[in-house]
Design an enzyme around this catalytic site. Sequence first.
Site, PDB file in Angstrom:
ATOM      1  N   CYS A   1      -6.527   2.711  -2.105  1.00 51.32           N
ATOM      2  CA  CYS A   1      -5.229   3.232  -1.683  1.00 51.32           C
ATOM      3  C   CYS A   1      -4.340   3.566  -2.882  1.00 51.32           C
ATOM      4  O   CYS A   1      -3.601   4.551  -2.870  1.00 51.32           O
ATOM      5  CB  CYS A   1      -4.519   2.213  -0.799  1.00 51.32           C
ATOM      6  SG  CYS A   1      -5.387   1.830   0.725  1.00 51.32           S
TER       7      CYS A   1
ATOM      8  N   ARG B   1      -7.836   5.081   7.068  1.00 50.82           N
ATOM      9  CA  ARG B   1      -7.344   6.213   6.282  1.00 50.82           C
ATOM     10  C   ARG B   1      -7.311   7.450   7.173  1.00 50.82           C
ATOM     11  O   ARG B   1      -8.349   8.002   7.528  1.00 50.82           O
ATOM     12  CB  ARG B   1      -8.269   6.466   5.095  1.00 50.82           C
ATOM     13  CG  ARG B   1      -8.381   5.306   4.160  1.00 50.82           C
ATOM     14  CD  ARG B   1      -9.228   5.662   2.936  1.00 50.82           C
ATOM     15  NE  ARG B   1      -9.622   4.451   2.258  1.00 50.82           N
ATOM     16  CZ  ARG B   1      -8.786   3.668   1.578  1.00 50.82           C
ATOM     17  NH1 ARG B   1      -7.532   4.004   1.463  1.00 50.82           N
ATOM     18  NH2 ARG B   1      -9.214   2.556   1.014  1.00 50.82           N
TER      19      ARG B   1
END
EC number: 1.11.1.24
Length: 213
Positions: free
Chosen positions: A50, A127
């Site tokens: 991330c 995601r």
Amino acid sequence: MSEQNVTFPQLNKPAPAFNAKTTFGMKTLEDYKGKWLVLFSHPADFTPVCTTEFMGFAARAEQFAALNCELLGLSIDSVHSHIAWARSIEENFGVKITFPIIADLSMEVAKAYGMIQPGASDTAAVRATFIIDPNGILRAMVYYPMSNGRSIDEFVRVLKALQTSDEHKVATPENWQPGEDVIVPPPATMADAEVRKDQGYQYIDWYFSKKSL
């Protein structure tokens, strides 16, 4: 969470509305009316994949802005966690996070956008990336596995392609880049198909013709 409780947004339909706390204060979908919006989720703060993605979005923020597009991140963490993570990224990597991040502790936004997926993660948003147009219509979405980062350049490319399609009423071929030829919509009637080869396009067959812009 059962699969029956999972909802998913639909392409070319209004994007789910939200009123969410972010690192830049309260934000609603209506705040972005008149602009394109890239809304993207990540599983958790202070995770390595991330972190690379957020730096990627930050590095291309000016490219998105030039396309009349705002960025908005999200994870199921608190505002304080988001602030600490953004500060850590700037301190450790020299990259400033210039876009807001939704603190979705209630998972209300994540659920509305189908970010909570049994089998992938029951407690964190997968995601996911959504491109929403200036009228609040969801135009593109893509989901990624927890283990693999996204290509931010691809979202820049898709945004340019969508804007080109809207402006010129055309489609774009695989991996289209600005300046390349575009695809002319195929004829809708037999009569139009008969004359397609004489209309001045780069004609391959009645259903497949291209042109330059």
